[in-house]
Write a protein that holds these residues in place. Structure first.
Motif, PDB file in Angstrom:
ATOM      1  N   TYR A 222       0.836  -1.202   0.000  1.00 25.90           N
ATOM      2  CA  TYR A 222       0.000   0.000   0.000  1.00 25.90           C
ATOM      3  C   TYR A 222       0.871   1.251   0.000  1.00 25.90           C
ATOM      4  O   TYR A 222       0.609   2.221  -0.726  1.00 25.90           O
ATOM      5  CB  TYR A 222      -0.918  -0.005   1.221  1.00 25.90           C
ATOM      6  N   GLY A 223       1.916   1.229   0.820  1.00 24.53           N
ATOM      7  CA  GLY A 223       2.792   2.395   0.876  1.00 24.53           C
ATOM      8  C   GLY A 223       3.493   2.671  -0.440  1.00 24.53           C
ATOM      9  O   GLY A 223       3.594   3.822  -0.883  1.00 24.53           O
TER      10      GLY A 223
ATOM     11  N   ASP B 122      -5.444   7.377   5.527  1.00 19.57           N
ATOM     12  CA  ASP B 122      -4.739   6.294   4.846  1.00 19.57           C
ATOM     13  C   ASP B 122      -5.053   4.930   5.458  1.00 19.57           C
ATOM     14  O   ASP B 122      -5.254   3.952   4.741  1.00 19.57           O
ATOM     15  CB  ASP B 122      -3.229   6.543   4.885  1.00 19.57           C
TER      16      ASP B 122
ATOM     17  N   TYR C 130      -6.813   1.909   3.492  1.00 18.93           N
ATOM     18  CA  TYR C 130      -6.145   0.613   3.376  1.00 18.93           C
ATOM     19  C   TYR C 130      -7.016  -0.513   3.909  1.00 18.93           C
ATOM     20  O   TYR C 130      -7.198  -1.550   3.250  1.00 18.93           O
ATOM     21  CB  TYR C 130      -4.812   0.658   4.140  1.00 18.93           C
TER      22      TYR C 130
ATOM     23  N   ASP D 274      -9.822   5.703  -3.766  1.00 16.65           N
ATOM     24  CA  ASP D 274      -9.135   6.390  -2.671  1.00 16.65           C
ATOM     25  C   ASP D 274      -9.657   7.811  -2.517  1.00 16.65           C
ATOM     26  O   ASP D 274      -9.923   8.286  -1.404  1.00 16.65           O
ATOM     27  CB  ASP D 274      -7.629   6.432  -2.943  1.00 16.65           C
TER      28      ASP D 274
ATOM     29  N   ARG E 200       0.250   3.482  -3.239  1.00 16.06           N
ATOM     30  CA  ARG E 200      -0.782   4.497  -3.057  1.00 16.06           C
ATOM     31  C   ARG E 200      -0.271   5.756  -2.378  1.00 16.06           C
ATOM     32  O   ARG E 200      -0.836   6.831  -2.587  1.00 16.06           O
ATOM     33  CB  ARG E 200      -1.950   3.949  -2.224  1.00 16.06           C
ATOM     34  N   MET E 201       0.753   5.651  -1.571  1.00 12.85           N
ATOM     35  CA  MET E 201       1.269   6.826  -0.852  1.00 12.85           C
ATOM     36  C   MET E 201       2.395   7.470  -1.651  1.00 12.85           C
ATOM     37  O   MET E 201       3.128   6.789  -2.370  1.00 12.85           O
ATOM     38  CB  MET E 201       1.764   6.414   0.538  1.00 12.85           C
ATOM     39  N   LYS E 202       2.511   8.760  -1.519  1.00 14.33           N
ATOM     40  CA  LYS E 202       3.543   9.509  -2.230  1.00 14.33           C
ATOM     41  C   LYS E 202       4.547  10.070  -1.223  1.00 14.33           C
ATOM     42  O   LYS E 202       4.186  10.785  -0.303  1.00 14.33           O
ATOM     43  CB  LYS E 202       2.917  10.651  -3.029  1.00 14.33           C
TER      44      LYS E 202
ATOM     45  N   ARG F 280      10.364   7.282  -3.306  1.00 14.32           N
ATOM     46  CA  ARG F 280       9.582   6.054  -3.168  1.00 14.32           C
ATOM     47  C   ARG F 280       9.988   5.001  -4.193  1.00 14.32           C
ATOM     48  O   ARG F 280      10.337   3.874  -3.837  1.00 14.32           O
ATOM     49  CB  ARG F 280       8.094   6.364  -3.315  1.00 14.32           C
TER      50      ARG F 280
END
Length: 283
Positions: A99-100, A183, A187, A173, A103-105, A109
């Protein structure tokens, strides 16, 4: 007509190839199963014979009754505990990590992800000595933690989860964020139910990998009662490294593969689902 004929030839050729591969794979397995029902005299006196002359179950009885030098049932329970806990923790770790990365910025990364992915291509044997030093420093030698903790964040599994999540529209999302979800809520409530197929496949890979691991448990275990089944089977050989009781060895090996075989039979449908990156999206 010519095109149709060529298609039929290709199809039959593919079927023939698969049948040959199936035979190559199945014959040793069948021979191992039937050998577990042979007497030691028949094993050493006859050559290759697919079916035994006299079917016996003495090998299985001897294996199950031997609780002193080769407690196979205890080894199976140890393996079941280790593989189950390891798999559950793997599913938690790779789902959150995937997920990190998908989906996360955050800065760096992708660079971090592909760097770790590249490092994971090094052979596992390179890490044996450092890994053992770490396990020894934590006091985990001869404990289940020596098998459970290493490999929880396998980059191969994280890569599969990340790619599967990329097939899930990010509009889901955004809709959840509009409703005030953070978040963790996204998730847990949005992403996690949709990635169940790939998590099951990764869990299956993790379970079988932990169950079938041989080299690592041989290194970290010296207590017979605490060994998993793969390391325990090594004790069925004599001091010269020869397997004296082939039938009992085959019987032990057959007992050891039953759990993973059943797991594959019940979870095989999820392999197809995991190939389709959009299989979690309906409607």
């Amino acid at each position: 007509m010519s095109t149709k004929k060529n298609m039929n030839i290709s199809k039959y050729s593919a079927y023939l190839f698969l049948i040959v591969i199936c035979i190559i794979w199945a014959v040793p397995v069948i021979f191992g199963i039937t050998t577990s029902f042979r007497s030691q005299t028949e094993v050493v006196s006859t050559g290759f014979r697919l079916l035994p002359v006299n079917w016996i179950i003495d090998n299985y009885v001897a294996v199950l009754e031997n609780t002193a030098t080769a407690p196979i049932l205890r080894w199976l329970m140890n393996s079941l505990f280790i593989a189950t806990i390891h798999t559950l923790l793997v599913v938690v770790v790779i789902s959150i990590t995937g997920y990190g990365y998908s989906r996360m910025k955050f800065k760096g990364r992708d660079a971090l992800f592909f760097t770790l992915l590249g490092i994971s291509f090094f052979p596992a044997v390179v890490n044996l000595i450092p890994s053992y030093k770490i396990i020894d420093a934590f006091g985990w030698v001869n404990t289940a933690w020596a098998m459970i903790i290493p490999g929880l964040a396998g980059m191969g599994n994280i890569f599969l989860v990340r790619q599967f999540m990329k097939g899930i529209p990010k509009e889901l999302d955004e809709s959840a964020r509009v409703d005030g979800a953070g978040d963790f809520r996204i998730y847990f409530s949005v992403i996690l139910p949709l990635i169940k197929p790939v998590l099951i496949v990764c869990g299956l890979f993790s379970f079988t990998g932990s169950w079938n691991d041989f080299l690592w448990p041989v290194i970290v275990y010296t207590d017979v009662d605490k060994m998993p089944v793969t390391a325990g089977l090594l004790l069925l050989q004599d001091i010269y490294g020869n397997y004296r009781l082939i039938g009992q060895l085959m019987g032990s090996a057959i007992l050891a593969i039953i759990p993973t075989l059943l797991l594959f039979l019940f979870a095989q449908k999820y392999f197809v689902q995991s190939i389709n990156l959009n299989s979690g999206i309906k409607g």
